[in-house]
Design a protein around this motif. Structure first.
Motif, mmCIF file in Angstrom:
data_model
loop_
_atom_site.group_PDB
_atom_site.id
_atom_site.type_symbol
_atom_site.label_atom_id
_atom_site.label_comp_id
_atom_site.label_asym_id
_atom_site.label_seq_id
_atom_site.Cartn_x
_atom_site.Cartn_y
_atom_site.Cartn_z
ATOM 1 N N GLY A 10 53.187 37.963 37.981
ATOM 2 C CA GLY A 10 53.306 38.801 37.288
ATOM 3 C C GLY A 10 54.509 38.148 36.113
ATOM 4 O O GLY A 10 53.456 36.679 35.473
ATOM 5 N N ALA A 11 55.513 38.327 34.655
ATOM 6 C CA ALA A 11 55.941 38.103 33.629
ATOM 7 C C ALA A 11 57.101 37.922 33.410
ATOM 8 O O ALA A 11 57.710 37.669 35.134
ATOM 9 N N LEU A 12 57.414 36.967 32.858
ATOM 10 C CA LEU A 12 58.819 36.015 33.446
ATOM 11 C C LEU A 12 59.415 37.326 32.881
ATOM 12 O O LEU A 12 59.254 38.506 31.812
ATOM 13 N N ASP A 13 60.560 37.048 32.875
ATOM 14 C CA ASP A 13 62.099 38.323 32.638
ATOM 15 C C ASP A 13 63.225 37.627 31.428
ATOM 16 O O ASP A 13 63.992 37.097 31.695
ATOM 17 N N PRO A 14 62.855 37.302 29.604
ATOM 18 C CA PRO A 14 64.031 36.920 29.574
ATOM 19 C C PRO A 14 65.084 37.442 29.213
ATOM 20 O O PRO A 14 65.895 36.610 29.196
ATOM 21 N N GLN A 27 57.925 33.439 41.798
ATOM 22 C CA GLN A 27 56.588 34.935 41.846
ATOM 23 C C GLN A 27 56.060 33.897 42.671
ATOM 24 O O GLN A 27 55.114 34.954 43.184
ATOM 25 N N LEU A 28 55.899 32.474 43.020
ATOM 26 C CA LEU A 28 54.325 32.029 43.494
ATOM 27 C C LEU A 28 55.178 32.212 45.059
ATOM 28 O O LEU A 28 54.191 32.378 45.592
ATOM 29 N N ARG A 29 56.426 32.552 45.113
ATOM 30 C CA ARG A 29 56.390 32.363 46.364
ATOM 31 C C ARG A 29 56.333 33.688 47.061
ATOM 32 O O ARG A 29 54.969 33.958 47.890
ATOM 33 N N GLU A 30 56.675 34.567 46.163
ATOM 34 C CA GLU A 30 55.641 36.356 46.357
ATOM 35 C C GLU A 30 54.488 36.243 46.878
ATOM 36 O O GLU A 30 54.346 37.297 47.305
ATOM 37 N N ALA A 31 53.877 35.377 45.807
ATOM 38 C CA ALA A 31 53.057 35.782 46.064
ATOM 39 C C ALA A 31 52.417 35.259 47.370
ATOM 40 O O ALA A 31 51.128 35.458 47.905
ATOM 41 N N ILE A 32 52.228 34.573 47.239
ATOM 42 C CA ILE A 32 52.134 33.413 48.827
ATOM 43 C C ILE A 32 52.876 34.805 50.412
ATOM 44 O O ILE A 32 51.697 34.568 51.601
ATOM 45 N N ASP A 33 54.025 35.330 49.777
ATOM 46 C CA ASP A 33 54.651 35.650 51.108
ATOM 47 C C ASP A 33 53.176 37.013 51.270
ATOM 48 O O ASP A 33 53.328 37.609 52.485
ATOM 49 N N ARG A 34 52.706 37.478 50.447
ATOM 50 C CA ARG A 34 52.051 39.034 50.189
ATOM 51 C C ARG A 34 50.693 38.536 50.648
ATOM 52 O O ARG A 34 49.628 39.401 50.566
ATOM 53 N N GLY A 35 50.346 37.212 50.497
ATOM 54 C CA GLY A 35 49.230 37.096 51.283
ATOM 55 C C GLY A 35 48.089 36.655 50.064
ATOM 56 O O GLY A 35 46.850 36.291 50.607
ATOM 57 N N LYS A 36 48.818 36.912 48.640
ATOM 58 C CA LYS A 36 47.594 36.502 47.339
ATOM 59 C C LYS A 36 47.006 35.006 47.619
ATOM 60 O O LYS A 36 45.872 34.955 47.302
ATOM 61 N N PHE A 37 48.281 34.202 47.918
ATOM 62 C CA PHE A 37 47.428 32.834 48.313
ATOM 63 C C PHE A 37 47.511 33.077 50.259
ATOM 64 O O PHE A 37 48.563 32.439 50.157
#
Length: 262
Positions: A10-14, A27-37
């Protein structure tokens, strides 16, 4: 410049008060947890992450360091950052010391390796007579001398645990237990042949960060803890016949238990 596939990150929240490098790590951790990686997948390169988020290379490196510190990813020099594999071995406490395995000539480690579809080996073997520590002596009922068997276990060439078995010297001296290869079924099979039929085991388990020597022995990546397990084996007469002090790479095992409902 490289562009990441849409929807992966996703994008950063300023407006957030959370540091930018931690938002990226989240975001990277969430992507790993969801199986995107998936396990073994390569994460986006530093260049790709810099372009995607519009941040400095140092910010990206700090984000990846967070994930490495959590043991989620591993960096391979010149290749990139990869998602660490999940524990390959399911260690079922209620089954691993079942007598049927010993009768088939299999030690507990071989049983676990078979279940994981891996090739087991043992190295760094040391066998010596020594004076036990106060803790080991107390667990064994106070012997002055013990036979200590130290060995490192590997699965498919990767070190996964280091264990030391302590046995009262009057039980082990001059027996196959004192040999480098104690024979089919391991030392528990030999104990039973010597008349010490095993009745039950008591285990104490805790998790902690490894000592420097343990990092080296088990070749642990940054952020990977160890499981420290101390097991005492008792025969049917109630005598403690062995204490096994084991340090296991936490990313190599799932400890599974079956508990009665009553």
């Amino acid at each position: 410049m490289p562009v990441l596939p849409s929807g992966v990150l996703g994008a950063l929240d300023p407006t957030s008060d959370r540091a930018v490098f931690r938002q990226i790590a989240d975001q990277l951790r969430e992507a790993i947890d969801r199986g995107k990686f998936a396990e073994g997948d390569k994460l986006p390169s530093e260049t790709e992450l810099v372009e995607h988020y519009g941040v400095s290379r140092m910010t990206v490196r700090n984000s990846l360091s967070v994930l490495q510190g959590e043991g989620l990813v591993v960096s391979e020099h010149g290749k990139g950052v990869f998602v660490r594999p999940r524990p390959p071995v399911r260690r079922l406490a209620s089954d691993r010391f079942a007598r049927r395995h010993r009768e088939q000539g299999k030690s507990a480690f071989i049983v676990e390796a078979d279940g994981a579809g891996s090739h087991p080996t043992v190295d760094s073997l040391e066998i010596k007579e020594e004076r036990p520590s106060q803790d080991i002596a107390t667990r064994l009922g106070g012997p002055r001398r013990v036979l200590a068997r130290r060995r490192r276990y590997l699965l498919d060439g990767r070190p996964v645990e280091f264990a030391t078995s302590y046995l009262p010297l009057d039980l082990a001296r001059g027996t196959p237990i004192a040999e480098p290869n104690p024979g089919p079924g391991g030392i528990y099979a030999r104990l039973e042949e010597l008349g010490h039929r095993l009745d039950h085991f008591e285990e104490e388990i805790r998790a902690r960060m490894p000592a420097p020597t343990e990092v080296k022995t088990l070749q642990l990546a940054s952020g990977v803890p160890v499981i420290h397990l101390v097991r005492t084996a008792f025969d049917t007469e109630g005598r403690a016949v062995e204490v096994c002090d084991t340090v296991m790479a936490a990313d190599a095992y799932v400890l599974a238990y079956q508990l009665p409902a009553t």
